[in-house]
Design an enzyme around this catalytic site. Structure first.
Site, PDB file in Angstrom:
ATOM      1  N   PHE A   1       0.804  -1.224   0.000  1.00 38.30           N
ATOM      2  CA  PHE A   1       0.000   0.000   0.000  1.00 38.30           C
ATOM      3  C   PHE A   1       0.835   1.272   0.000  1.00 38.30           C
ATOM      4  O   PHE A   1       0.357   2.329   0.379  1.00 38.30           O
ATOM      5  CB  PHE A   1      -0.974   0.018   1.188  1.00 38.30           C
ATOM      6  CG  PHE A   1      -1.753  -1.251   1.364  1.00 38.30           C
ATOM      7  CD1 PHE A   1      -2.640  -1.681   0.385  1.00 38.30           C
ATOM      8  CD2 PHE A   1      -1.594  -2.042   2.488  1.00 38.30           C
ATOM      9  CE1 PHE A   1      -3.350  -2.868   0.530  1.00 38.30           C
ATOM     10  CE2 PHE A   1      -2.292  -3.228   2.641  1.00 38.30           C
ATOM     11  CZ  PHE A   1      -3.181  -3.644   1.661  1.00 38.30           C
TER      12      PHE A   1
ATOM     13  N   ARG B   1       0.898  16.125  -5.189  1.00 37.50           N
ATOM     14  CA  ARG B   1      -0.216  15.369  -5.759  1.00 37.50           C
ATOM     15  C   ARG B   1      -1.538  15.718  -5.072  1.00 37.50           C
ATOM     16  O   ARG B   1      -2.608  15.598  -5.682  1.00 37.50           O
ATOM     17  CB  ARG B   1       0.071  13.869  -5.673  1.00 37.50           C
ATOM     18  CG  ARG B   1      -0.671  13.060  -6.730  1.00 37.50           C
ATOM     19  CD  ARG B   1      -0.181  11.627  -6.750  1.00 37.50           C
ATOM     20  NE  ARG B   1      -0.878  10.863  -7.758  1.00 37.50           N
ATOM     21  CZ  ARG B   1      -0.315  10.379  -8.868  1.00 37.50           C
ATOM     22  NH1 ARG B   1       0.954  10.624  -9.119  1.00 37.50           N
ATOM     23  NH2 ARG B   1      -1.006   9.663  -9.730  1.00 37.50           N
TER      24      ARG B   1
ATOM     25  N   THR C   1       4.519  11.443 -11.018  1.00 41.51           N
ATOM     26  CA  THR C   1       4.804  12.848 -11.318  1.00 41.51           C
ATOM     27  C   THR C   1       6.300  13.096 -11.419  1.00 41.51           C
ATOM     28  O   THR C   1       6.714  14.101 -11.996  1.00 41.51           O
ATOM     29  CB  THR C   1       4.163  13.769 -10.260  1.00 41.51           C
ATOM     30  OG1 THR C   1       4.452  13.261  -8.948  1.00 41.51           O
ATOM     31  CG2 THR C   1       2.662  13.811 -10.431  1.00 41.51           C
TER      32      THR C   1
ATOM     33  N   ALA D   1       2.003   4.206  -7.618  1.00 43.23           N
ATOM     34  CA  ALA D   1       1.328   5.126  -8.522  1.00 43.23           C
ATOM     35  C   ALA D   1       0.398   4.400  -9.498  1.00 43.23           C
ATOM     36  O   ALA D   1       0.142   4.875 -10.597  1.00 43.23           O
ATOM     37  CB  ALA D   1       2.338   5.977  -9.299  1.00 43.23           C
TER      38      ALA D   1
ATOM     39  N   GLU E   1      -5.005   2.515  -7.122  1.00 42.89           N
ATOM     40  CA  GLU E   1      -5.321   3.653  -6.257  1.00 42.89           C
ATOM     41  C   GLU E   1      -6.696   4.289  -6.477  1.00 42.89           C
ATOM     42  O   GLU E   1      -7.365   4.660  -5.511  1.00 42.89           O
ATOM     43  CB  GLU E   1      -4.236   4.728  -6.422  1.00 42.89           C
ATOM     44  CG  GLU E   1      -2.895   4.306  -5.894  1.00 42.89           C
ATOM     45  CD  GLU E   1      -1.798   5.297  -6.268  1.00 42.89           C
ATOM     46  OE1 GLU E   1      -1.109   5.787  -5.366  1.00 42.89           O
ATOM     47  OE2 GLU E   1      -1.644   5.578  -7.475  1.00 42.89           O
TER      48      GLU E   1
END
Length: 799
Positions: free
Chosen positions: A265, A347, A479, A548, A750
C-alpha cells in the site's frame, strides 16, 4: 502415414504444405482459444498458496546455519539531544554478538530517497521523533536481540517539539521540502466579485498501512563486496541503491530479491530501506546471514504513514451553486525528514479539483516539518487528501444553497472546451465522469432512495440516515517523470515453456497474473505455460517502484515489447524455413499457422532452437506524452485519468455516534480490464480501506510525542462486519482507454480508494438532518463515532 508424420523428429518433418489430414490433426491438438488471455477472469496465480499457507514470504526462507537476528533500539523522546549513550548492558546480554551504531556504517549514514541527506540510518547527536532508530542489536536469536535492545542507557536533553502542522507553523519549524503553488486565472479578484463566498477548514487524518506482513529484510553476505538481500519492498532498485550507499560499494555488488509481499500500500516503497540497510551492514560486518523483522509495535512506531493534512479553503460561487473561484492551503504533517513528502503534497494539489472545473484557482502546499516519524507513500499518494477537500467544498455549497449535493456536483463537472482544464493546466481529454455518475444514479436508484432517506429523517427519531453519490477522477503516472519506465526479461526454453521476469513487485494485487496474461495473449499460449519468477535486480535493472497504480501499465508494456521481439524473430524464421511470406505466419491458440500448416507451439519452438534462433529478449517501455515543469506549475503530469463513482447509504445512531454502511453501489472505470475478477477485487478492497481511513483509523500521539495507536489493539482497521451490508460493484464494461496503454486497460490500484469519500459524505448528510440540512456539519476525518456524536450535538445546539 499421418501418425508417422506427426510423431517424426522435428528436423525431418515436411517443409511444404502438409496433407489435409495432417493439418486437421494438428489443428485438433490446439484449441480455438487460449486459457488465461487478457480481458478474461483468471485466478490469482498464488491464490491457493495464500489460503493454504504455501506461499513463500521473506520470513519463510530457510535460514542458513549461523543466521543472526537484528533488533532496532529506538528513541524514547520526540526531540532531544543525545548527551550520553551506554550500550554495555546491551552488549553483555545473553546471545548478543554485537551492536551497530552510526560509527559502524562503512559508507554514508543516510537513506533519504530524495538524496537530501536528512534521514540517517542511526541518529547520532540528536533524535527528532519518538521511535527514531539509534542503534541495532545483533544476536543469535530474535528474542535475545529484542530483550537486549531494552537495556540501553541513553541520557537525553529534551528540546521543544511540534507534532502537527499548526504547532509546526507556530514554532517556525519550516518545510521539509520546497512547497508548490498551482494557479490559473485570478482567484483573488474572482473571489471578491463572487455573489457568495464560504471559507472553512477540514482536518484529514493519516493512516497506518497495516499490511499483513510487516517489514523484513534478510541479508546474506557474499564474496568480495557482494551481498544478497531478500526483502519485502515495493522498490527493489531503490533498496539496492540505499544498501550500496550505506556500505560504500557500487550498486552491482548488491542484489535485492522480492518474491512477494503480504501487502504494501505504499508503506514498503521507501520505508524498507532502513531494514535492508541494517541487515546488510550487519551481514558484511560479521560475515553471517542477518535477518531483521520488527514486531508490530516497533514497525508502526518507526515507519511512516499517510500524511495528515489541515486544509484551509475558500470558495466563491453563484446562485446556482456553480464555482467561480477556489483557493486552498494544504498543510501536511510530514515528519522529521523529506522522504516522499514533496511529491505527496504536490499530488494533493493535483487532485484538489477532483472531477470539477475551477475557473479561477490558487492552491498552495505546506509540507511542514514535525517531530514525528517521516510520513511516506500511501495508496493514492496525496490524491485522497486533495480530493476530499474538493468534495467538502461541494458539500458547503449544497447546504448553503439548499440544493442536493449531486446537483451541485453535476453543475461543476469538467466539461467541454473552456471548462476542461485543471489547475496545473492539463487539458482533460477523456472525461467520462458525467456518464459514470448518470449511469450509477440510475442503477443505484439514487433519487428514490434520497427521497426515502429524507422521509425517514423527517420522522425525527434516534437513527438518522444519509446518502451521497460522489465521483472520482484520478491522474495516472508518476509525477517524477523518470519513474515512468519499466523493463522485462523474457526467455522461451526449447521445450516451449516460458520464463518471465519484470521490474514490478507482487504484493497481493495480482500483478504477476496480469503480466502473464499479457504475454500469453501476445504469443497465443495458455497462461499456465508462463512462469514469472521473483523480482530481482540481477535480471531487470533500474526498475521503478511498484506504485502510482503503474505496475500493470509499465511492466505489461515492457513484457509485451519483449514478447514481440521474440515473435518477430520467430516469424522471420518461419517465413524462411517454410518458404512463405511473413504475413502467412500467424500465432494461434498454442500453435503457429504457417501457410496451410499448423504447428504446435512447443514443436515450433524446438525447431527454432535447432535453427539457432535467439529465444530471449529484454523489453522496455517508457510512458509517452507526459511532462511537468514544477517551477511554473504547468504541464501534463498524467498520461490519462481513471474514473469512478460510488453511492453510499448509512445509518447513524445520534445518541452514540455509532453508524453502519447499509449499502454501497460502485461503478468504476478500468478501461478494457486485463482481468475483471482481479480488478473487481481491487475495487472492493480499496473501497473498504478508504472507509477505514475516513471512519475508524485514527492515529494519536500523546503530549510527549509518543504514538499511542501502535498496534491492532489500539488502532482500528475495518472488520468484515464493517463492510456495506449490500455491496454492488460493477466495472464500466463500455470503457476503453483512448491512450495506447497495455491492451487499452486502465490502472486500478489507487483510484477506487477515493470512492469511499461517498461514505464520509453520507455520514455528513445523516448528521445534517438533525438541523434540517441548513448547515454543513463540517466533519473532520476520520469521522469516528466520537466526532459524529460531537457534530450531532453541535448542530442540535446551533438549532
Amino acid at each position: 502415414m499421418t501418425d508417422k508424420i506427426v510423431d517424426a523428429p522435428v528436423e525431418t518433418q515436411k517443409r511444404t504444405d502438409p496433407p489435409v489430414a495432417q493439418k486437421l490433426l494438428r489443428a485438433d491438438q490446439a484449441r480455438d482459444t487460449i486459457r488465461g488471455g487478457v480481458h478474461t477472469d483468471l485466478r490469482h496465480d498464488s491464490a491457493i498458496k495464500h489460503v493454504t499457507g504455501r506461499a513463500e514470504y521473506c520470513d519463510d526462507i530457510p535460514e542458513p546455519a549461523g543466521t543472526l537476528h537484528a533488533c532496532l533500539g529506538l528513541s524514547s523522546r520526540a526531540h532531544a539531544l543525545i548527551r550520553a549513550m551506554d550500550l554495555s548492558a546491551v552488549e553483555a546480554a545473553p546471545g548478543v554478538i554485537g551492536v551497530l551504531t552510526a560509527a559502524d556504517v562503512p559508507g554514508v549514514n543516510d537513506i533519504s530517497p530524495t538524496g537530501r541527506d536528512d534521514e540517517p540510518v542511526f541518529a547520532t547527536e540528536r533524535v527528532e521523533f519518538w521511535g527514531q532508530p539509534i542503534f541495532a542489536v545483533i544476536a543469535e536469536t530474535r528474542d535475545a536481540a529484542r530483550r537486549a535492545a531494552l537495556l540501553a542507557g541513553i541520557e537525553y536533553e529534551n528540546l521543544p517539539h511540534a507534532l502537527d502542522p499548526d504547532a509546526a507553523r507556530a514554532a517556525g519549524m519550516g518545510y521539509v521540502t520546497p512547497p508548490l503553488t498551482l494557479r490559473r486565472g485570478d482567484a483573488a479578484a474572482a473571489m471578491q466579485s463572487a455573489p457568495h463566498r464560504i471559507a472553512g477548514r477540514i482536518a484529514v487524518g493519516g493512516q497506518d498501512h497495516m499490511y499483513l506482513e510487516g517489514h523484513i529484510a534478510f541479508a546474506i553476505p557474499g564474496e568480495d563486496e557482494d551481498v544478497i538481500v531478500h526483502s519485502s519492498t515495493q522498490h527493489p532498485t531503490e533498496a539496492q541503491h540505499m544498501v550500496a550507499h550505506v556500505l560504500g560499494v557500487a550498486s552491482n555488488a548488491v542484489t535485492i530479491n522480492v518474491r512477494r509481499m503480504g501487502g504494501g500500500f505504499g508503506g514498503k516503497e521507501t520505508q524498507m530501506n532502513l531494514f535492508c540497510a541494517v541487515a546488510a551492514i550487519a551481514a558484511k560486518k560479521w560475515n553471517r546471514p542477518v535477518k531483521i523483522r520488527p514486531d508490530r509495535d516497533d514497525d508502526m512506531t518507526a515507519t511512516g504513514k499517510r500524511h495528515d493534512f489541515v486544509i484551509d479553503y475558500e470558495v466563491g460561487f453563484d446562485d446556482s451553486g456553480r464555482i467561480l473561484a477556489m483557493s486552498g492551503d494544504f498543510a501536511a504533517r510530514c515528519g522529521y525528514s523529506s522522504d516522499l513528502s514533496g511529491p505527496v503534497t504536490d499530488r494533493a494539489l493535483f487532485h484538489a479539483d477532483n472531477a470539477y472545473f475551477y475557473p479561477h484557482v490558487l492552491l498552495n502546499s505546506h509540507p511542514m516539518k514535525t517531530n514525528t516519524v517521516s510520513n511516506t507513500a500511501f495508496r493514492g499518494f496525496g490524491g485522497p487528501q486533495g480530493m476530499i477537500a474538493a468534495e467538502r467544498i461541494i458539500e458547503e455549497i449544497a447546504y448553503h444553497r439548499g440544493l442536493d449535493s449531486l446537483e451541485v456536483r453535476k453543475r461543476n463537472f469538467l466539461g467541454d472546451a473552456g471548462r476542461d482544464v485543471t489547475p496545473y493546466h492539463q487539458t482533460v481529454e477523456d472525461n467520462i465522469a458525467p456518464r459514470l455518475v448518470d449511469e450509477l444514479e440510475q442503477s443505484a436508484d439514487y433519487r428514490a432512495r434520497l427521497a426515502a432517506v429524507k422521509a425517514w429523517n423527517a420522522k425525527g427519531g434516534v437513527i438518522r440516515k444519509g446518502i451521497a453519490l460522489t465521483p472520482v477522477k484520478f491522474g495516472i503516472s508518476f509525477t517524477a517523470t523518470w519513474y515512468n519506465q519499466a523493463g522485462a526479461l523474457l526467455h522461451i526454453y526449447s521445450d516451449g515453456s516460458i520464463h518471465l521476469n519484470h521490474g514490478g513487485t507482487e504484493m497481493g494485487q495480482g500483478l504477476n497474473t496480469k503480466i502473464a496474461q499479457v504475454v500469453a495473449d501476445e504469443l497465443q499460449v495458455d497462461a499456465d505455460r508462463i512462469k514469472i519468477t521473483k523480482t530481482t535486480t540481477e535480471k531487470v535493472p533500474n526498475t521503478s517502484a511498484t506504485a502510482a497504480s503503474s505496475g500493470s501499465d509499465l511492466n505489461g508494456m515492457a513484457a509485451q515489447d519483449a514478447a514481440r521481439q521474440i515473435k518477430e524473430r520467430l516469424t522471420a524464421f518461419a517465413a524462411e524455413r517454410w518458404q512463405t511470406a511473413p504475413g502467412n505466419v500467424r500465432f494461434v491458440a498454442n500453435a503457429v499457422e504457417i501457410g496451410a500448416e499448423t504447428v504446435p507451439f512447443a514443436d515450433f519452438i524446438r525447431e527454432a532452437y535447432m535453427a539457432r534462433i535467439h529465444l530471449s529478449a529484454a523489453g522496455f517501455y517508457k510512458t509517452p506524452k507526459i511532462h511537468w515543469d514544477r517551477a511554473s506549475g504547468k504541464g501534463r503530469p498524467f498520461y490519462y485519468y481513471a474514473y469512478g463513482a460510488a453511492c453510499s447509504e448509512v445509518s447513524v445512531d445520534t445518541l452514540t455516534g455509532e453508524y453502519r454502511v447499509e449499502r454501497a453501489d460502485i461503478l468504476h472505470d478500468v478501461g478494457r480490464s486485463l482481468n475483471p475478477a482481479l480488478d473487481r477485487g481491487q475495487v472492493e478492497g480499496a473501497f473498504v480501506q478508504g472507509m477505514g481511513w475516513l471512519t475508524t483509523e485514527e492515529l494519536w500521539w500523546d503530549a510527549n510525542g509518543r504514538l499511542r495507536t501502535h498496534a491492532p489493539s489500539t488502532y482500528k482497521i475495518p472488520l468484515a462486519s464493517d463492510r456495506p451490508r449490500i455491496f454492488n460493484v460493477e466495472l464500466a464494461s463500455w470503457s476503453e482507454n483512448r491512450e495506447k496503454t497495455i491492451k487499452r486497460s486502465k490502472a486500478v490500484g489507487e483510484p477506487p480508494f477515493m470512492l469511499a469519500i461517498s461514505v464520509f459524505e453520507a455520514l455528513s448528510h445523516a448528521v445534517a438532518s438533525v438541523a434540517d440540512y441548513r448547515e454543513c456539519p463540517r466533519l473532520d476525518a476520520p469521522a469516528t463515532p466520537e466526532r459524529v456524536l460531537m457534530a450531532v450535538e453541535r448542530l442540535r445546539g446551533a438549532g
